[in-house]
Design a protein around this motif. Structure first.
Motif, PDB file in Angstrom:
ATOM      1  N   ALA A   1       0.754  -1.418  -0.081  1.00 32.73           N
ATOM      2  CA  ALA A   1       0.236  -0.071   0.131  1.00 32.73           C
ATOM      3  C   ALA A   1       0.840   1.341   0.110  1.00 32.73           C
ATOM      4  N   LEU A   2       2.066   1.218   0.865  1.00 33.62           N
ATOM      5  CA  LEU A   2       2.841   2.358   0.967  1.00 33.62           C
ATOM      6  C   LEU A   2       3.738   2.785  -0.407  1.00 33.62           C
ATOM      7  N   ALA A   3       4.191   1.523  -1.208  1.00 24.48           N
ATOM      8  CA  ALA A   3       4.962   1.638  -2.384  1.00 24.48           C
ATOM      9  C   ALA A   3       3.976   2.156  -3.561  1.00 24.48           C
ATOM     10  N   VAL A   4       2.770   1.619  -3.567  1.00 24.33           N
ATOM     11  CA  VAL A   4       2.036   2.038  -4.510  1.00 24.33           C
ATOM     12  C   VAL A   4       1.611   3.527  -4.757  1.00 24.33           C
ATOM     13  N   GLY A   5       1.919   4.137  -3.345  1.00 27.85           N
ATOM     14  CA  GLY A   5       1.596   5.594  -3.399  1.00 27.85           C
ATOM     15  C   GLY A   5       0.816   6.311  -2.342  1.00 27.85           C
ATOM     16  N   ALA A   6       0.235   5.474  -1.402  1.00 28.32           N
ATOM     17  CA  ALA A   6      -0.406   5.989  -0.240  1.00 28.32           C
ATOM     18  C   ALA A   6       0.574   6.673   0.593  1.00 28.32           C
ATOM     19  N   GLY A   7       0.297   8.090   1.283  1.00 29.73           N
ATOM     20  CA  GLY A   7       1.236   8.815   1.416  1.00 29.73           C
ATOM     21  C   GLY A   7       1.439   8.479   3.063  1.00 29.73           C
ATOM     22  N   LEU A   8       0.875   7.768   3.797  1.00 29.33           N
ATOM     23  CA  LEU A   8       1.076   7.173   4.964  1.00 29.33           C
ATOM     24  C   LEU A   8       0.368   5.708   5.203  1.00 29.33           C
ATOM     25  N   VAL A   9       1.033   4.637   5.836  1.00 32.30           N
ATOM     26  CA  VAL A   9       0.320   3.591   6.022  1.00 32.30           C
ATOM     27  C   VAL A   9       0.401   3.132   7.334  1.00 32.30           C
ATOM     28  N   THR A  10      -0.560   2.820   8.165  1.00 31.47           N
ATOM     29  CA  THR A  10      -0.610   2.473   9.326  1.00 31.47           C
ATOM     30  C   THR A  10      -1.037   1.115   9.755  1.00 31.47           C
ATOM     31  N   LEU A  11      -0.211   0.034  10.297  1.00 28.43           N
ATOM     32  CA  LEU A  11      -0.686  -1.369  10.649  1.00 28.43           C
ATOM     33  C   LEU A  11      -1.230  -1.172  12.328  1.00 28.43           C
ATOM     34  N   VAL A  12      -2.515  -1.689  12.386  1.00 30.12           N
ATOM     35  CA  VAL A  12      -3.311  -1.654  13.627  1.00 30.12           C
ATOM     36  C   VAL A  12      -3.426  -3.224  14.178  1.00 30.12           C
ATOM     37  N   GLY A  13      -2.906  -3.303  15.203  1.00 27.91           N
ATOM     38  CA  GLY A  13      -3.264  -4.595  16.009  1.00 27.91           C
ATOM     39  C   GLY A  13      -2.979  -4.647  17.246  1.00 27.91           C
ATOM     40  N   GLU A  14      -2.842  -5.641  17.932  1.00 29.38           N
ATOM     41  CA  GLU A  14      -2.468  -6.077  19.309  1.00 29.38           C
ATOM     42  C   GLU A  14      -1.059  -5.890  19.500  1.00 29.38           C
ATOM     43  N   ARG A  15      -0.805  -5.212  20.712  1.00 30.36           N
ATOM     44  CA  ARG A  15       0.731  -5.092  21.156  1.00 30.36           C
ATOM     45  C   ARG A  15       1.604  -6.172  20.881  1.00 30.36           C
TER      46      ARG A  15
END
Ligand SMILES: NC(=O)C1=CN([C@@H]2O[C@H](COP(=O)(O)OP(=O)(O)OC[C@H]3O[C@@H](n4cnc5c(N)ncnc54)[C@H](O)[C@@H]3O)[C@@H](O)[C@H]2O)[C@@H](O)CC1
Ligand SMILES: Nc1ncnc2c1ncn2[C@@H]1O[C@H](COP(=O)(O)OP(=O)(O)O)[C@@H](O)[C@H]1O
Length: 283
Positions: free
Chosen positions: A57-71
């Motif tokens: 997602a980041l490499a295709v051009g989204a300006g920022l990408v966040t992974l959301v999950g458990e600690r």
């Protein structure tokens, strides 16, 4: 805040997806204007698939990408990624604010009521959303509960096994008809994966991608596709367009990569594939 389009999507009169044209971002852009995407992680020891999705997602051009999950899961991600941001999941998903332009859930998520609940929360948020893998299988016994909440800015990306679980009444013998019916029944854009990938919208639009390679049949390849769709959605494209653009780019990764292609290597090929789509500076 509007995102500027990143690609021109091209589909021939025969409904075949052609090479998209990549537009140079405007000079005054910033990372949020390029689009913010969120990818939902699986639990600890099942984080690889969502990491591939986020990286694509980041490499295709989204300006920022966040992974959301458990600690515990985020600790694993932290050992692998740097540019991707990490946020702990909260019960009501307050982290999914108005700046988030697209989200993806499913790769490595686990088939569970937790996955189902998170999908339902995300659907209520109204963010353009991609459901793949375990996010689809988690609704195997209650597809109607899912379809009730879908709309034309949601993308479902099943392989044939996942398709059969979600749409048991639809015959896969004719894949184009199957995808069209699934889009109609679910109300979402359906991207049916395979050697010829079919993209169908609930309004009857249909396109096929033939630009691919059997080297794409490798573990995690679909997770990379999920990231390409999510990252393209985040850049402001409609769900149908994002699905079409992403499956051509994904196919080209297979063509360029050839023998020995692995999903990790696929992410590294994205800049090369994008460079060949560049429109000589006409933004
Ligand atoms: N690096 C990683 O951590 C990876 C994690 N993955 C995750 O592993 C979990 C299981 O994914 P799978 O796709 O293996 O399993 P599934 O739970 O979808 O089941 C695979 C079964 O589906 C059937 N099937 C029918 N048509 C198929 C088709 N066209 N392609 C594949 N299977 C088909 C087969 O009987 C197969 O045994 C998911 O959460 C997935 O995201 C995979 O994406 C591979 C890479
Ligand atoms: N024989 C093939 N020719 C072209 N593309 C293929 C072929 N087999 C699989 N693919 C592509 O590879 C990807 C596999 O995705 P998926 O089945 O979800 O695998 P995974 O869950 O391991 O990521 C899909 O995009 C599919 O279209």
């Amino acid at each position: 805040m509007l995102c500027s389009m990143s690609f021109l999507c091209t589909i021939s009169d025969e409904r075949v997806i052609e090479r998209p044209v990549l537009l140079v971002p405007p000079a005054d852009t910033h990372k949020y204007a390029r689009g913010s995407a969120m990818v939902f992680s699986g639990p600890a020891l099942h984080t690889g698939a969502s990491r591939l999705t986020a990286q694509a997602a980041l490499a295709v051009g989204a300006g920022l990408v966040t992974l959301v999950g458990e600690r515990d899961a985020l600790h694993e991600h932290a050992a692998h990624v740097t540019a991707i941001m990490l946020r702990e999941e909260d019960a009501h998903l307050a982290i999914v604010d108005e700046r988030v332009r697209a989200a993806a859930i499913g790769p490595g998520a686990g088939v569970s009521s937790h996955t189902r609940d998170t999908v339902m929360h995300l659907l209520k948020k109204g963010v353009p959303l991609l459901l793949d893998a375990d996010a689809l299988t988690s609704f195997e016994n209650c597809p109607a509960k899912l379809f009730e909440h879908l709309h034309d800015q949601i993308v479902l990306t099943p392989h044939e096994g996942e398709f059969a679980r979600l749409f048991p009444a639809i015959d896969l013998a004719d894949r184009r008809t199957a995808a069209r019916l699934a889009a109609e029944v679910s109300g979402a854009v359906v991207l049916l994966k395979g050697p010829e990938t079919v993209v169908a919208a609930p309004d009857g639009r249909l396109a096929v991608n033939r630009h691919a390679s059997p080297w794409l049949a490798t573990a995690g390849s679909g997770d990379v596709l999920t990231g390409l769709v999510c990252g393209t959605l985040a850049q402001g494209h409609t769900a149908f367009e994002a699905a079409c653009i992403a499956c051509w780019l994904h196919g080209d990764i297979g063509v360029q990569g050839g023998p020995g292609l692995t999903a990790d290597h696929m992410v590294g090929l994205i800049p090369l594939v994008l460079a060949e789509c560049l429109s000589e500076g006409k933004g």
